[in-house]
Design a protein around this motif. Structure first.
Motif, PDB file in Angstrom:
ATOM      1  N   ASN A  80      -7.104 -12.759  -2.471  1.00 49.58           N
ATOM      2  CA  ASN A  80      -5.520 -12.408  -1.927  1.00 49.58           C
ATOM      3  C   ASN A  80      -5.873 -11.744  -0.531  1.00 49.58           C
ATOM      4  O   ASN A  80      -6.578 -10.742  -0.374  1.00 49.58           O
ATOM      5  N   HIS A  82      -3.319 -10.928   1.646  1.00 45.50           N
ATOM      6  CA  HIS A  82      -2.241  -9.970   2.446  1.00 45.50           C
ATOM      7  C   HIS A  82      -1.492  -9.625   1.014  1.00 45.50           C
ATOM      8  O   HIS A  82      -0.961 -10.174   0.474  1.00 45.50           O
ATOM      9  N   HIS A  83      -1.184  -8.109   1.317  1.00 43.90           N
ATOM     10  CA  HIS A  83      -0.241  -7.431   0.227  1.00 43.90           C
ATOM     11  C   HIS A  83      -0.063  -6.367   0.728  1.00 43.90           C
ATOM     12  O   HIS A  83      -0.373  -5.919   1.875  1.00 43.90           O
ATOM     13  N   ALA A 284      -0.708 -12.591   8.828  1.00 44.28           N
ATOM     14  CA  ALA A 284       0.207 -12.808   7.744  1.00 44.28           C
ATOM     15  C   ALA A 284       1.405 -13.735   8.418  1.00 44.28           C
ATOM     16  O   ALA A 284       2.074 -13.554   9.192  1.00 44.28           O
ATOM     17  N   HIS A 285       1.517 -14.803   7.402  1.00 40.09           N
ATOM     18  CA  HIS A 285       2.971 -15.620   7.521  1.00 40.09           C
ATOM     19  C   HIS A 285       2.578 -16.818   8.458  1.00 40.09           C
ATOM     20  O   HIS A 285       2.430 -18.046   8.071  1.00 40.09           O
ATOM     21  N   CYS A 307       1.664 -17.130   2.736  1.00 41.35           N
ATOM     22  CA  CYS A 307       2.163 -16.484   1.717  1.00 41.35           C
ATOM     23  C   CYS A 307       3.498 -17.292   1.266  1.00 41.35           C
ATOM     24  O   CYS A 307       4.576 -16.881   1.479  1.00 41.35           O
ATOM     25  N   SER A 310       6.798 -15.546  -0.879  1.00 42.56           N
ATOM     26  CA  SER A 310       7.436 -14.475   0.006  1.00 42.56           C
ATOM     27  C   SER A 310       7.992 -15.320   0.948  1.00 42.56           C
ATOM     28  O   SER A 310       9.441 -14.943   1.272  1.00 42.56           O
ATOM     29  N   GLY A 334      -1.976 -15.469   0.263  1.00 39.57           N
ATOM     30  CA  GLY A 334      -1.589 -13.801   0.216  1.00 39.57           C
ATOM     31  C   GLY A 334      -0.328 -14.037  -0.912  1.00 39.57           C
ATOM     32  O   GLY A 334       0.460 -14.778  -0.873  1.00 39.57           O
ATOM     33  N   ASP A 336       1.472 -11.196  -0.708  1.00 43.12           N
ATOM     34  CA  ASP A 336       2.478 -10.272  -0.022  1.00 43.12           C
ATOM     35  C   ASP A 336       2.982  -9.320  -0.915  1.00 43.12           C
ATOM     36  O   ASP A 336       2.653  -9.267  -2.073  1.00 43.12           O
ATOM     37  N   ASN A 341       7.805 -10.682  -3.613  1.00 44.74           N
ATOM     38  CA  ASN A 341       7.124 -11.618  -4.441  1.00 44.74           C
ATOM     39  C   ASN A 341       7.038 -10.922  -5.996  1.00 44.74           C
ATOM     40  O   ASN A 341       5.837 -10.343  -6.059  1.00 44.74           O
ATOM     41  N   GLU A 349       0.540 -18.505  -5.962  1.00 46.68           N
ATOM     42  CA  GLU A 349       0.753 -19.114  -4.778  1.00 46.68           C
ATOM     43  C   GLU A 349      -0.295 -20.368  -4.618  1.00 46.68           C
ATOM     44  O   GLU A 349       0.000 -21.125  -3.685  1.00 46.68           O
TER      45      GLU A 349
END
Length: 471
Positions: A80, A82-83, A284-285, A307, A310, A334, A336, A341, A349
């Motif tokens: 994972n 990104h969180h 991220a994203h 992600c 999300s 990720g 997220d 999420n 995912e």
């Protein structure tokens, strides 16, 4: 003379304890996507010793456990990239908002978080991911209210106790409401304060070794909550300390408009102007990227944490993942934050990356099951700078792997186990190993009392809501 000679001898090294997993389908996710319909994996200490077809080699010494994995698929552990662990305490709120409205709605609550809440939320987030096959996780923690305690230390300790390999992206914000940002002023740090605290976190917790369980990245939050100077000096700090860099980028059309209005350029050009493109960076994203943006990421080796759930939850859009991959951009998956999420696990995912990207211009050719699995394993390890150590099942790599049960009603009528894993319902995790240590057995965590954790996360969520209501 005999006694003297005996005293001078060096004891022979103790053979590592071995765990043998066999009679299983194996998806190695190596460079050749090698798979075995019936194969084995041998673990020696915290490393993978061998992977291959058929039964494990005969005559192995110090075998402490043999697992007959008939009916299972073995894969690398999920990664994972990104969180936001702290958001475990604010799930299910602001469910009909876009990103900026969602942030405005939730920042006043998040600004009340303290050390105990951060630890409990991290435990809840990590536990859910680990039960679902995640062996390596990254947490972007960027909110540090004054007087909240040692939030970074609390998160690191939660990951250590859970037994999950971990990257803490030590985030920061220095653009509060009075400077045109979204977070309340008391939830942001000053420039020098943020840089000093980030450096202290790296020096205390970052382990650069091959089998590190904890690493730290420098991670200012986003262009709309961080000053240009914090971005520039943050990049300089990361490179001086030899750690990676992480932030949010190109998530929404509103962010694109914000960057043009404030900086006179789009997000990617802004990132490049501040030193934030490179092989040591992941974003991220990256939903709203044009061909020039993608080319810049490919040219510099900048990674992407995709992600999909999300992005859909916040109506951000569909990232151009097939185009990113075709250009050679490193892409991982990720979760997220669990305020955008709520399921909080990565198997979703795998499936959503495949399905949502097929709604884009590439349609059914966008992704297939094996490319989705690669995003969630080797792709994620590459994004975190750890592809040499984990993310695929190969001799010499770290013993991070998952045994998925594929012979239950939910999957048994699908002949291809990788297709079943990605297209089907979440498969039961019979066993998950991190660094050679088993942390999940038959879907239950071995490192924490799940029922007690459910109670503590509920209690801390209520406490946070009460503090926020008091204003």
């Amino acid at each position: 003379m005999a006694a003297s000679a005996a005293a001078g001898r060096v004891a022979a090294p103790t053979a590592p304890e071995r765990t043998v997993v066999e009679n299983c389908a194996v998806a190695t996710v190596d460079a050749h996507d090698t798979e075995y319909a019936s194969g084995h994996v041998v673990l020696a200490g915290n490393r993978i010793e061998s992977v291959g077809a058929g039964r494990a080699p005969e005559g192995l010494e110090n075998v402490v456990r043999r697992i007959d994995a008939t009916g299972h698929l073995v894969t690398p552990g999920l990664v994972n990239t990104h969180h936001h662990f702290y958001q475990w305490l604010t799930r299910g709120l602001a469910t009909d908002h876009n990103l900026f409205d969602w942030l405005v709605a939730l920042y006043p609550t998040w600004a009340r978080i303290d050390e105990q809440m951060a630890r409990t939320a991290a435990q809840g987030s990590l536990a859910t991911m680990a039960r679902g096959g995640v062996t390596t996780a990254a947490d972007h923690h960027y909110i540090h209210p004054r007087g909240a305690g040692d939030l970074s230390g609390a998160i690191v300790r939660a990951a250590r106790d859970m037994g999950v390999r971990f990257t803490l992206a030590r985030g920061s914000m220095d653009r509060g409401e009075s400077d045109g940002g979204l977070p309340p002023d008391f939830a942001v740090e000053g420039l020098d304060e943020a840089l000093a605290a980030t450096e202290a976190t790296v020096r205390e917790h970052h382990d650069p070794s091959f089998d590190a369980m904890t690493q730290v990245a420098v991670a200012p939050c986003s262009p709309f909550s961080v000053s240009t100077e914090l971005m520039r000096q943050g990049a300089d700090l990361a490179r001086r300390l030899g750690v990676r860099l992480h932030t949010h980028g190109s998530e929404t059309v509103e962010e694109e408009k914000f960057c043009h209005e404030l900086f006179g350029m789009g997000p990617t050009d802004y990132f490049e102007s501040t030193g934030w493109l490179g092989e040591d960076v992941w974003m991220a994203h990256c939903v709203h990227m044009n061909d020039s943006d993608i080319a810049a990421f490919a040219r510099t080796g900048t990674g992407v944490a995709h992600c999909p759930s999300s992005n859909a939850r916040l109506a951000a859009g569909i990232a151009r993942v097939p185009d990113l991959l075709a250009a050679g951009v490193p892409v991982g998956l990720g979760v997220d934050g669990t305020a955008s999420n709520e399921s909080g696990e990565l198997h979703t995912e795998l499936r959503n990356a495949l399905l949502i990207n097929r709604l884009g211009g590439h349609r059914e050719a966008a992704l297939d099951a094996r490319r989705a699995l690669r995003l969630g394993t080797h792709g994620g390890a590459r994004v975190l700078g750890r592809a040499a150590e984990t993310g695929s099942l190969e001799a010499g790599k770290l013993a991070d792997l998952v045994l998925w049960r594929m012979d239950t009603l939910a999957h048994s009528s699908m002949s291809d186990p990788v297709t079943a894993l990605v297209f089907g319902a979440a498969a039961p995790v019979t066993a998950s190993f991190v660094n050679g240590r088993q942390i999940v057995e038959d879907g239950r965590l071995l490192t924490v009392d799940e029922d007690a954790l459910a109670r503590s996360t509920r209690d801390e969520a209520r406490r946070l809501a009460q503090l926020a209501a008091q204003g």
